[in-house]
Design an enzyme around this catalytic site. Structure first.
Site, mmCIF file in Angstrom:
data_model
loop_
_atom_site.group_PDB
_atom_site.id
_atom_site.type_symbol
_atom_site.label_atom_id
_atom_site.label_comp_id
_atom_site.label_asym_id
_atom_site.label_seq_id
_atom_site.Cartn_x
_atom_site.Cartn_y
_atom_site.Cartn_z
ATOM 1 N N GLY A 46 0.826 -1.197 0.000
ATOM 2 C CA GLY A 46 0.000 0.000 0.000
ATOM 3 C C GLY A 46 0.861 1.247 0.000
ATOM 4 C CB CYS A 47 0.140 4.688 -1.116
ATOM 5 S SG CYS A 47 -1.525 4.890 -0.447
ATOM 6 C CE1 TYR A 48 -1.409 8.331 3.924
ATOM 7 C CE2 TYR A 48 -3.313 6.870 3.765
ATOM 8 C CZ TYR A 48 -2.778 8.153 3.792
ATOM 9 O OH TYR A 48 -3.611 9.238 3.686
#
Length: 346
Positions: A149-151
């Site tokens: 995921g990005c975070y």
């Protein structure tokens, strides 16, 4: 040439995959999959692809695609990849999943945070978490790659070295994160309307954001034991970008030079992680449109804490760029192929 199929090619991450792969010398996109736009010209949905992409959108028939493609990217909502993937598909094509379906090793944790049944738990042990800077050797030759995921990508890369080296107490980690609106996807949502987002900043998913267990799992591996932390994301009125600021207590006194040496040891040979110079704070505008992650830190001797910072483009290193990086590794290519993009400014 690596023949590429993309399921979910008309979402933001899928569109970014198309943009990056068009510039990849060893890849050819043969399938622009989109359940919502079957038989429509791809360039009619993304006008920036006019005279660059002539193909029409196809469906999400992964069985047929596996007969034609060497690698399948699934840039789809949670649950779709688990409902489609099977041993027959994985025996014919590699799968790089940009959803969360194979990121967490415990299906019960996945089901608890995502509220859906995991339909392919038999592949969880095999799936490789595709954070290239940490799992590079496992990614090489993998059949099923869980694109992070990005975070979690930004958070993990900023915090990982100090957790791994035992210089911070994992029980004290707090991560404050901010993202542009593209992180929420292209679907129409009231909360993402211009009038809702413009001139506004807000926290969301407080104590419940689905990326929390993903960050905890990766940092637990680094720490060699369970890590439980606070993660709070915020939505900010910009298109792209993630900025994370993480806080933790030092386990002992440490000078700047020692901490800097740790970050350099982990990242000085990494193409896409840039450890900034002293007192330079990461900014989203200096990574926009690129696969770079800028990281840095600041020691606060008054509180015996260290502040760890990271910035990146959520659609590139946070999604499509990292997926291409994973593809390059899985097929034995130059890891940076198709990704040598200088950040855009202004």
């Amino acid at each position: 040439m690596i023949k590429v199929g993309i399921i979910g090619a008309t979402g933001y991450a899928g569109g970014e995959l198309v943009r990056l792969l068009l510039g990849h010398k060893d890849a050819e996109i043969i399938w622009y999959g989109s359940r919502s736009y079957v038989d429509q010209k791809y360039a009619s949905i993304y006008q920036n692809m006019f005279q660059l992409v002539d193909q029409t959108c196809m469906d999400d028939n992964m069985e047929e695609l596996a007969d034609r493609a060497d690698v399948i990217f699934t840039a789809t909502p949670q649950g779709l990849c688990t409902s489609l993937v099977n041993e027959g598909i994985l025996s014919r094509a590699k799968v790089i999943d940009l959803s969360a379906d194979f990121r967490l090793k415990d299906s019960k944790v996945y089901e608890s945070w995502y509220g859906i049944t995991h339909k392919a738990p038999q592949f969880l042990d095999e799936a490789v978490y595709g954070l290239c800077e940490i799992n590079r050797e496992k990614i090489r030759g993998a059949r099923l790659i869980a694109n992070p995921g990005c975070y979690p990508t930004c958070s993990t890369l900023a915090v990982y070295p100090l957790v791994k080296e035992g210089l911070i107490d994992p029980a004290t980690i707090i991560i404050d994160a901010k993202s542009g609106t593209s992180g929420a996807g292209r679907g129409a949502k009231t909360d993402n309307l211009y009038c809702e987002v413009n001139e506004n900043i807000k926290a969301y998913g407080v104590t419940t954001h689905r990326h929390t267990p993903e960050i905890e799992e990766q940092l637990s591996i680094a720490a060699g034991g369970p890590v439980v932390l606070n993660f709070t994301p915020h939505l900010v009125p910009m298109n792209r970008g993630i900025l994370i600021t993480a806080y933790a207590s030092l386990t002992r006194a440490a000078a700047y030079e020692e901490v800097k040496a740790i970050y350099d040891r982990y990242y000085n040979k990494e193409t896409f992680v840039r450890v900034l110079e002293k007192d330079v704070c990461p900014q989203t505008k200096w990574v926009e449109g690129s696969n770079f992650v800028d990281v840095n830190f600041k020691i606060d001797p008054r509180t015996n804490r260290v502040i760890m910072m990271g910035a990146m483009d959520n659609l590139v290193k946070g999604a499509a760029g990292q997926a291409v990086q994973n593809m390059n590794l899985a097929f034995g290519l130059d890891e940076a192929e198709g990704l040598r993009l200088a950040p855009m400014f202004p």
